[in-house]
Design an enzyme around this catalytic site. Structure first.
Site, PDB file in Angstrom:
ATOM      1  N   ARG A  77     -12.415  15.797   6.059  1.00 15.52           N
ATOM      2  CA  ARG A  77     -11.218  15.181   5.915  1.00 15.52           C
ATOM      3  C   ARG A  77     -10.716  14.741   7.303  1.00 15.52           C
ATOM      4  O   ARG A  77      -9.846  13.661   7.513  1.00 15.52           O
ATOM      5  CB  ARG A  77     -10.070  16.284   5.676  1.00 15.52           C
ATOM      6  CG  ARG A  77      -8.581  15.699   5.394  1.00 15.52           C
ATOM      7  CD  ARG A  77      -7.769  16.799   4.747  1.00 15.52           C
ATOM      8  NE  ARG A  77      -6.371  16.745   5.332  1.00 15.52           N
ATOM      9  CZ  ARG A  77      -5.383  17.313   4.995  1.00 15.52           C
ATOM     10  NH1 ARG A  77      -5.527  18.425   4.217  1.00 15.52           N
ATOM     11  NH2 ARG A  77      -4.248  17.562   5.361  1.00 15.52           N
TER      12      ARG A  77
ATOM     13  N   GLU B 264      -2.252  11.723  -1.075  1.00 13.00           N
ATOM     14  CA  GLU B 264      -1.575  13.175  -1.980  1.00 13.00           C
ATOM     15  C   GLU B 264      -1.084  12.551  -2.882  1.00 13.00           C
ATOM     16  O   GLU B 264       0.117  12.947  -3.287  1.00 13.00           O
ATOM     17  CB  GLU B 264      -0.722  13.778  -0.959  1.00 13.00           C
ATOM     18  CG  GLU B 264      -1.647  14.334   0.348  1.00 13.00           C
ATOM     19  CD  GLU B 264      -0.765  15.040   1.269  1.00 13.00           C
ATOM     20  OE1 GLU B 264       0.708  14.816   1.343  1.00 13.00           O
ATOM     21  OE2 GLU B 264      -1.239  16.004   1.976  1.00 13.00           O
TER      22      GLU B 264
ATOM     23  N   TRP C  28      -9.319  20.349  -0.606  1.00 11.12           N
ATOM     24  CA  TRP C  28      -8.103  19.964   0.536  1.00 11.12           C
ATOM     25  C   TRP C  28      -8.950  19.702   1.750  1.00 11.12           C
ATOM     26  O   TRP C  28      -8.274  19.066   2.667  1.00 11.12           O
ATOM     27  CB  TRP C  28      -6.979  20.822   0.510  1.00 11.12           C
ATOM     28  CG  TRP C  28      -6.330  20.834  -0.673  1.00 11.12           C
ATOM     29  CD1 TRP C  28      -6.401  21.772  -1.582  1.00 11.12           C
ATOM     30  CD2 TRP C  28      -5.362  19.800  -1.187  1.00 11.12           C
ATOM     31  NE1 TRP C  28      -5.509  21.403  -2.558  1.00 11.12           N
ATOM     32  CE2 TRP C  28      -4.864  20.044  -2.453  1.00 11.12           C
ATOM     33  CE3 TRP C  28      -5.118  18.486  -0.875  1.00 11.12           C
ATOM     34  CZ2 TRP C  28      -4.042  19.196  -3.337  1.00 11.12           C
ATOM     35  CZ3 TRP C  28      -4.267  17.691  -1.447  1.00 11.12           C
ATOM     36  CH2 TRP C  28      -3.861  17.872  -2.528  1.00 11.12           C
TER      37      TRP C  28
ATOM     38  N   LYS D 173      -0.597  11.126  12.703  1.00  8.01           N
ATOM     39  CA  LYS D 173      -0.326  12.413  13.026  1.00  8.01           C
ATOM     40  C   LYS D 173      -1.075  12.754  14.030  1.00  8.01           C
ATOM     41  O   LYS D 173      -2.181  12.113  14.580  1.00  8.01           O
ATOM     42  CB  LYS D 173      -0.721  13.390  11.702  1.00  8.01           C
ATOM     43  CG  LYS D 173       0.149  13.092  10.686  1.00  8.01           C
ATOM     44  CD  LYS D 173      -0.038  14.364   9.661  1.00  8.01           C
ATOM     45  CE  LYS D 173       0.810  14.112   8.283  1.00  8.01           C
ATOM     46  NZ  LYS D 173       0.917  15.381   7.551  1.00  8.01           N
TER      47      LYS D 173
ATOM     48  N   GLU E 162       2.744  10.783  15.139  1.00  5.69           N
ATOM     49  CA  GLU E 162       3.670  11.567  14.326  1.00  5.69           C
ATOM     50  C   GLU E 162       3.769  12.824  14.727  1.00  5.69           C
ATOM     51  O   GLU E 162       2.659  13.520  14.817  1.00  5.69           O
ATOM     52  CB  GLU E 162       3.322  11.459  12.781  1.00  5.69           C
ATOM     53  CG  GLU E 162       4.392  11.787  11.796  1.00  5.69           C
ATOM     54  CD  GLU E 162       3.999  11.599  10.437  1.00  5.69           C
ATOM     55  OE1 GLU E 162       4.058  10.511  10.028  1.00  5.69           O
ATOM     56  OE2 GLU E 162       3.835  12.640   9.452  1.00  5.69           O
TER      57      GLU E 162
ATOM     58  N   ASP F 152      -3.443  18.243   9.844  1.00  8.46           N
ATOM     59  CA  ASP F 152      -2.007  18.138   9.368  1.00  8.46           C
ATOM     60  C   ASP F 152      -1.251  19.166  10.250  1.00  8.46           C
ATOM     61  O   ASP F 152      -1.149  20.193   9.874  1.00  8.46           O
ATOM     62  CB  ASP F 152      -2.134  18.597   7.800  1.00  8.46           C
ATOM     63  CG  ASP F 152      -0.855  18.333   7.156  1.00  8.46           C
ATOM     64  OD1 ASP F 152      -0.081  17.695   7.844  1.00  8.46           O
ATOM     65  OD2 ASP F 152      -0.786  18.865   6.075  1.00  8.46           O
TER      66      ASP F 152
ATOM     67  N   LYS G 126       4.004   5.628   3.092  1.00  8.14           N
ATOM     68  CA  LYS G 126       2.997   6.516   2.774  1.00  8.14           C
ATOM     69  C   LYS G 126       2.122   6.172   1.508  1.00  8.14           C
ATOM     70  O   LYS G 126       2.770   6.098   0.460  1.00  8.14           O
ATOM     71  CB  LYS G 126       3.445   7.900   2.397  1.00  8.14           C
ATOM     72  CG  LYS G 126       2.368   8.945   1.918  1.00  8.14           C
ATOM     73  CD  LYS G 126       2.843  10.420   1.965  1.00  8.14           C
ATOM     74  CE  LYS G 126       1.809  11.318   1.496  1.00  8.14           C
ATOM     75  NZ  LYS G 126       2.500  12.690   1.373  1.00  8.14           N
TER      76      LYS G 126
ATOM     77  N   GLU H  71       6.966  23.089  10.133  1.00 10.21           N
ATOM     78  CA  GLU H  71       6.018  23.492   8.637  1.00 10.21           C
ATOM     79  C   GLU H  71       4.718  24.648   8.760  1.00 10.21           C
ATOM     80  O   GLU H  71       4.933  25.541   7.929  1.00 10.21           O
ATOM     81  CB  GLU H  71       5.349  22.065   8.167  1.00 10.21           C
ATOM     82  CG  GLU H  71       4.729  22.507   6.692  1.00 10.21           C
ATOM     83  CD  GLU H  71       4.294  20.992   6.386  1.00 10.21           C
ATOM     84  OE1 GLU H  71       4.502  19.995   7.177  1.00 10.21           O
ATOM     85  OE2 GLU H  71       3.288  21.139   5.385  1.00 10.21           O
TER      86      GLU H  71
ATOM     87  N   GLU I 196      12.296  18.272   1.654  1.00 13.52           N
ATOM     88  CA  GLU I 196      10.671  18.681   1.680  1.00 13.52           C
ATOM     89  C   GLU I 196      10.235  19.510   3.102  1.00 13.52           C
ATOM     90  O   GLU I 196      10.618  18.856   4.180  1.00 13.52           O
ATOM     91  CB  GLU I 196       9.609  17.743   1.603  1.00 13.52           C
ATOM     92  CG  GLU I 196       8.333  17.923   1.588  1.00 13.52           C
ATOM     93  CD  GLU I 196       7.275  17.263   0.782  1.00 13.52           C
ATOM     94  OE1 GLU I 196       7.558  16.196   0.114  1.00 13.52           O
ATOM     95  OE2 GLU I 196       6.182  16.997   1.299  1.00 13.52           O
ATOM     96  N   ARG I 197      10.101  20.777   3.192  1.00 16.85           N
ATOM     97  CA  ARG I 197      10.061  21.561   4.126  1.00 16.85           C
ATOM     98  C   ARG I 197      11.269  21.816   4.996  1.00 16.85           C
ATOM     99  O   ARG I 197      11.262  21.411   6.072  1.00 16.85           O
ATOM    100  CB  ARG I 197       8.882  20.813   5.299  1.00 16.85           C
ATOM    101  CG  ARG I 197       7.435  20.618   4.717  1.00 16.85           C
ATOM    102  CD  ARG I 197       6.727  21.860   4.025  1.00 16.85           C
ATOM    103  NE  ARG I 197       5.861  21.329   3.435  1.00 16.85           N
ATOM    104  CZ  ARG I 197       4.866  22.092   2.568  1.00 16.85           C
ATOM    105  NH1 ARG I 197       5.383  23.274   2.179  1.00 16.85           N
ATOM    106  NH2 ARG I 197       3.892  21.519   1.847  1.00 16.85           N
TER     107      ARG I 197
END
Ligand SMILES: *[C@@H]1O[C@H](CO)[C@@H](O)[C@H](O)[C@H]1NC(C)=O
Ligand SMILES: *[C@@H]1O[C@H](CO)[C@@H](O)[C@H](O)[C@H]1NC(C)=O
Ligand SMILES: *[C@@H]1O[C@H](CO)[C@@H](O)[C@H](O)[C@H]1NC(C)=O
Ligand SMILES: *[C@@H]1O[C@H](CO)[C@@H](O)[C@H](O)[C@H]1NC(C)=O
Ligand SMILES: *[C@@H]1O[C@H](CO)[C@@H](O)[C@H](O)[C@H]1NC(C)=O
Ligand SMILES: *[C@@H]1O[C@H](CO)[C@@H](O)[C@H](O)[C@H]1NC(C)=O
Ligand SMILES: *[C@@H]1O[C@H](CO)[C@@H](O)[C@H](O)[C@H]1NC(C)=O
Ligand SMILES: *[C@@H]1O[C@H](CO)[C@@H](O)[C@H](O)[C@H]1NC(C)=O
Ligand SMILES: *[C@@H]1O[C@H](CO)[C@@H](O)[C@H](O)[C@H]1NC(C)=O
Ligand SMILES: *[C@@H]1O[C@H](CO)[C@@H](O)[C@H](O)[C@H]1NC(C)=O
Ligand SMILES: *[C@@H]1O[C@H](CO)[C@@H](O)[C@H](O)[C@H]1NC(C)=O
Ligand SMILES: *[C@@H]1O[C@H](CO)[C@@H](O)[C@H](O)[C@H]1NC(C)=O
Length: 836
Positions: free
Chosen positions: A347, A298, A553, A371, A398, A376, A294, A404, A170-171
């Site tokens: 968010r 999501e 989102w 994060k 993180e 994000d 996680k 990304e 992923e990514r």
């Protein structure tokens, strides 16, 4: 005991395809002279799986390669020696050191004083870190006499690979997984050992090998065995492995494990299930570092499914690994879909909303992994306020080495200056100095655990990350996790010396490009805290500001015709600013004290709002996007000035990317300024926006076998239109007569390069072929940008120094391929010094 000199692998060390990364051990140039270096290496642990043994091997290999000097590995020190071992082993063998040495876990003592070198670790892996430090000095031609202890700032220094069991990442932009293929662990773990070596060389002590969006099949007995092989491969480098878990695994019918009807973390059967699986894992991997989870994020299942708290979910795993000394990294990336018409919804509030009430409820071996910013991995975010809100919980930041949202390793972006804005941020907890890096190290709230995690997308590509220059981010991540006070420019200089050699011009040129790269990327991708204005619904690569809004989102910009930005104040907005300690909250609450670079993160303002610089928001947007793209134009030229000073393969591969970036930065610039010009109706003071005197739109040319295509999003095509071939199997051409003044021009062609097709193009001017190319960047850029004409697939290719006469015919012939209908946006004729 004597072991023969280490002579193998000499050829490998000089294969300049990037595989050796910063561990090339290139021979020093003849201009460098050095003092006596002992020929005898005393290794105080001869067990082959010991990092101490590895350190001896590495020293032998490195000294032979860098200095051309053979060394003997032995266990006696009758001669002048390089002594490598744990401090305890040293004291056992030789008695106390002459001075007191204060070593923390994983730390080392390095002394090169006199004719003896001491490399003594607090533990076995610390010894290896010391050996790599010494070799780094030698490889940089640094023969200073030093004697010092070096200790890591924090115990947790991990990387997270987002590798899936099917071999995809992923990514991932550097090829397929080096760990997995077809649902299981690969047989050949050569690259895994080489990766462990790179990790150890910068002090990383653990790696989570599978994606946080995890799959229960990692827990089949076969896969647990395979993970054991990975751990065995990495253990000699002191790198422990960890696993990401799928919360609902007990109900997934995992082959070889019981199948339950619930994954409720408080159900006794579930507890037994995880205890059982964990014991199987520790049978295969006695030093397994721990789990990464996680949950309820999501679409991932988690404890909230059963009305249990996130802490109850985390503690389920914490109790399972606790007897083995394992830890649980529990991600704070938990949020729900939101309604944009609600001005209080945000968010950015989610992490504090979910986790602050749970402070004190996590077991001691749980670390909440947060994060760096509240959304994000954006190009700029304020430091996550959660760092200041958990006083009784261990925390790790993180970061993302994977680019990304920051150019996907096709744009040069040196990330440590961005990370520094977070690690060095003072949260003013209780009105006292409380830097994020001190919170992470556990000093602020007196926690024994804490530290760093970074998402890394190393893959099978020889370059590891797809891009040679992106490796600086990986290197610097390790260095900063060890010592976050290090100067990021100096780190880059060291990395460049190790990667490209000791030529000062090479070091200065590449480092200066790196230093300018994040500000440039911020400038052309999204500034004033508005976030990376990329497509958040598709790939996170090219421009698409509209995609931020009108969905759940929560990466909103709230841009309308007059105003832009998120009102995150307490007084009239989402209240996010109030989640910081009082002094920081007060700073962000007011426009006058909010730094310009985060203005739109915290405030909803008119486009005509004045910044501290005196410019309006909208004019700042225009100017910054032009300035950022202009800086990006210089990278390829500066790199080209190093031709001959860098080996051809790495030179050419990087040049391709820097040229690509030059073109794509123009696409970013034009898309963003066009979008906000369109929505605000406010003209650019310098009349650049929408004014392109040197361009010829493809749709305005004579079309033969081509038709006009309306591009979506509109701002990703000049004048909103492009042309595509009328059918996907016949050649087309577009042409026009030129009326530019005669002279030499750099000609740029903007076209779209979709994956799923490799169209061929030819450009002729005055009946002379200027260039031929293919839309095949999917073979070179390591990512799959888009199957549409949009900001991801838009590219510019440039042909230098072309003679143009008035009245010359310009003609482009396009041969479609697959789903790619040889799309062309415009052609630009750039006189020397002009950028359009
Ligand atoms: C030597 O290394 C092995 C393998 O890492 C380890 O188990 C052992 O404890 C070490 N011996 C000493 C004396 O440190
Ligand atoms: C070595 O140092 C320790 C403590 O640092 C001390 O207790 C011990 O007596 C010393 N041994 C010798 C032989 O000096
Ligand atoms: C040489 O290495 C030492 C130890 O890492 C370091 O402190 C020093 O700054 C280095 N000197 C130079 C000139 O880079
Ligand atoms: C796990 O992998 C299997 C096999 O590829 C797949 O069928 C399943 O959907 C995956 N589960 C999740 C939760 O992604
Ligand atoms: C663990 O689970 C396996 C598979 O269901 C089972 O065969 C085994 O007996 C269990 N072990 C323990 C200790 O419960
Ligand atoms: C495992 O149990 C779940 C329900 O708890 C069920 O849906 C699934 O079909 C079962 N899988 C297998 C392989 O038995
Ligand atoms: C969770 O709680 C809500 C209300 O508090 C209730 O409606 C729901 O049924 C509960 N779910 C479960 C799985 O217990
Ligand atoms: C912290 O600083 C704020 C603002 O400067 C002030 O209002 C508050 O009283 C101070 N709190 C303490 C505990 O000193
Ligand atoms: C407060 O927020 C509302 C939107 O909820 C907005 O219309 C209004 O202009 C804001 N007032 C101030 C002073 O920012
Ligand atoms: C263009 O070049 C071709 C081949 O070189 C020639 O046959 C043709 O006559 C030329 N056309 C013009 C308009 O000069
Ligand atoms: C590595 O990536 C580059 C660029 O994407 C590509 O040209 C090359 O073929 C790849 N090499 C390997 C071995 O995957
Ligand atoms: C043209 O497009 C159609 C429909 O997308 C596709 O089926 C066909 O294979 C394409 N033809 C070529 C030559 O790629």
């Amino acid at each position: 005991m004597r072991i023969l000199p280490y002579l193998a692998l000499i050829g490998l060390a000089f294969a300049e395809d990037g595989l050796s990364g910063w561990l090339r051990y290139a021979p020093l140039p003849s201009s460098v002279s050095w003092p006596y270096i002992p020929h005898n290496i005393v290794v105080l642990n001869t067990t082959k799986t010991s990092p101490v043994y590895t350190a001896g091997q590495e020293l032998q290999r490195g000294i032979q390669s860098i200095l051309g000097q053979d060394c003997y590995v032995s266990s006696d020190s009758t001669h002048e020696s390089i002594i490598v071992g744990t401090l305890d082993a040293y004291v056992n063998a030789y008695g106390n050191l002459s001075q007191t040495v204060d070593l923390k876990e994983d730390g080392f003592w390095l002394s090169t004083e006199g004719n003896t070198v001491q490399i003594l670790g607090q533990n076995e892996r610390g010894t290896l870190y010391g050996a790599f430090e010494y070799l780094s000095m030698l490889a940089q031609g640094n023969f200073s006499s030093v004697a010092y202890a070096s200790n890591p700032d924090a115990p947790i220094r991990w990387v997270n690979q987002w590798d899936n069991l099917d071999g995809s990442i992923e990514r991932g932009f550097g090829g397929a997984s080096i760990f997995f293929a077809n649902g299981s662990i690969v047989d050949d773990l050569t690259r895994v050992a080489e990766y462990a070596r790179l990790l150890a060389s910068v002090g990383i002590n653990a790696i989570v090998v599978n994606n946080v969006n995890a799959n229960s099949t990692i827990l089949t007995p076969d896969n647990i065995n395979g993970l054991g092989r990975i751990a065995d491969t990495m253990r000699p480098y002191g790198v422990q492995i960890g696993l990401s878990l799928y919360f609902a695994s007990p109900t997934q019918g995992v082959k070889g494990q019981a199948n339950l009807t619930t994954f409720d973390p408080l159900d006794s059967e579930v507890v037994t299930w995880w205890t059982n699986v964990t014991s199987q894992i520790y049978d295969a991997i006695p030093d397994m570092a721990g789990y990464l989870v996680k949950a309820n994020s999501e679409g991932q299942p988690g404890p909230i499914t059963y009305n249990r708290t996130l802490a109850e979910g985390a503690n389920l795993f914490a109790k399972a690994v606790q007897p083995y000394g394992g830890i649980v990294m529990f991600r704070a990336f938990v949020y729900n879909q939101l309604n944009e018409s609600d001005w209080k919804a945000d968010r950015a509030n989610a992490a504090v909303d979910f986790f602050k009430p749970l402070d004190g409820e996590f077991d001691d071996n749980v670390v909440v992994q947060i994060k760096y910013g509240p959304i994000d991995f954006q190009v700029r975010e304020p430091a996550s306020p959660l760092f200041a809100n958990l006083r009784k919980t261990s925390m790790a930041v993180e970061l993302q080495v994977s680019q990304e949202y920051l150019g996907q390793q096709t744009h040069l972006v040196y990330l440590p200056p961005l990370w520094e804005t977070v690690l060095g941020f003072d949260m003013r907890v209780d009105n006292e100095t409380s830097l994020v890096r001190n919170i992470l190290a556990g000093r602020t709230f007196e926690r024994s655990l804490g530290g760093y995690a970074a998402v890394v997308n190393v893959g099978t590509n020889q370059t590891w990350l797809g891009s040679h220059l992106s490796m600086a981010n990986f290197y610097a991540y390790g260095k900063l996790a060890w010592d976050p006070t290090q100067d990021t420019t100096k780190i880059h200089e060291d990395w460049t010396r190790l990667t490209f050699g000791l030529d000062q011009n090479v070091i200065d040129t590449i480092t200066q490009m790196a230093v300018e790269s994040w500000p440039a990327y911020e400038n052309y991708s999204g500034n004033l805290g508005i976030q990376t204005l990329t497509d958040i619904l598709y790939t996170h690569f090219g421009p698409n500001p509209q995609s931020q809004d009108n969905n759940g989102w929560g990466q909103w910009t709230r841009a309308d015709h007059d105003t832009i930005g998120m009102d995150r104040t307490v007084s009239n907005g989402t209240g996010f600013s109030g989640t910081y300690p009082p002094q920081i909250a007060a700073m962000y609450e007011n426009i006058s004290t909010t730094p310009d670079d985060l203005l739109l993160w915290f405030h909803h303002v008119p486009y005509t709002q004045r910044l501290k610089s005196g410019k309006t928001v909208i004019q700042h947007f225009y100017d910054a996007h032009y300035a950022g793209a202009e800086t990006a134009q210089t990278f390829a030229a500066r790199w080209q000035s190093l031709r001959g000073k860098i080996d051809d393969q790495r030179f050419d591969e990087q040049l391709y990317r820097l040229k690509y970036q030059a073109g794509h930065s123009i696409i970013w610039r034009d898309a963003i300024v066009d979008f906000y010009h369109n929505i605000s109706g406010i003209a650019d003071d310098h009349n650049r926006v929408g004014n392109h005197p040197w361009r010829i739109e493809a749709e305005d040319m004579d079309l033969n076998g081509y038709k006009i295509y309306t591009v979506n999003p509109f701002e990703t095509a000049s004048k909103h239109h492009a042309v595509i071939t009328s059918s996907n199997s016949t050649v087309g051409s577009i042409s026009t007569t030129l009326s530019f003044p005669p002279g030499k021009y750099n000609i740029g062609v903007n076209f779209y390069d979709l994956y799923g097709g490799k169209s061929r193009f030819e450009i002729r001017v005055g009946n002379v072929t200027v260039g031929m190319w293919k839309g095949d960047s999917e073979d070179y850029l390591g990512h799959t940008p888009s199957i549409y004409l949009d900001g991801h697939s838009a590219r510019r290719i440039t042909f230098g120094n072309v003679d143009v006469r008035e009245g010359d015919l310009l003609e482009i012939v396009g041969m479609p391929d697959g789903i790619e209908p040889a799309p062309v946006d415009y052609v630009v004729f750039l006189p020397e010094g002009v950028l359009d």
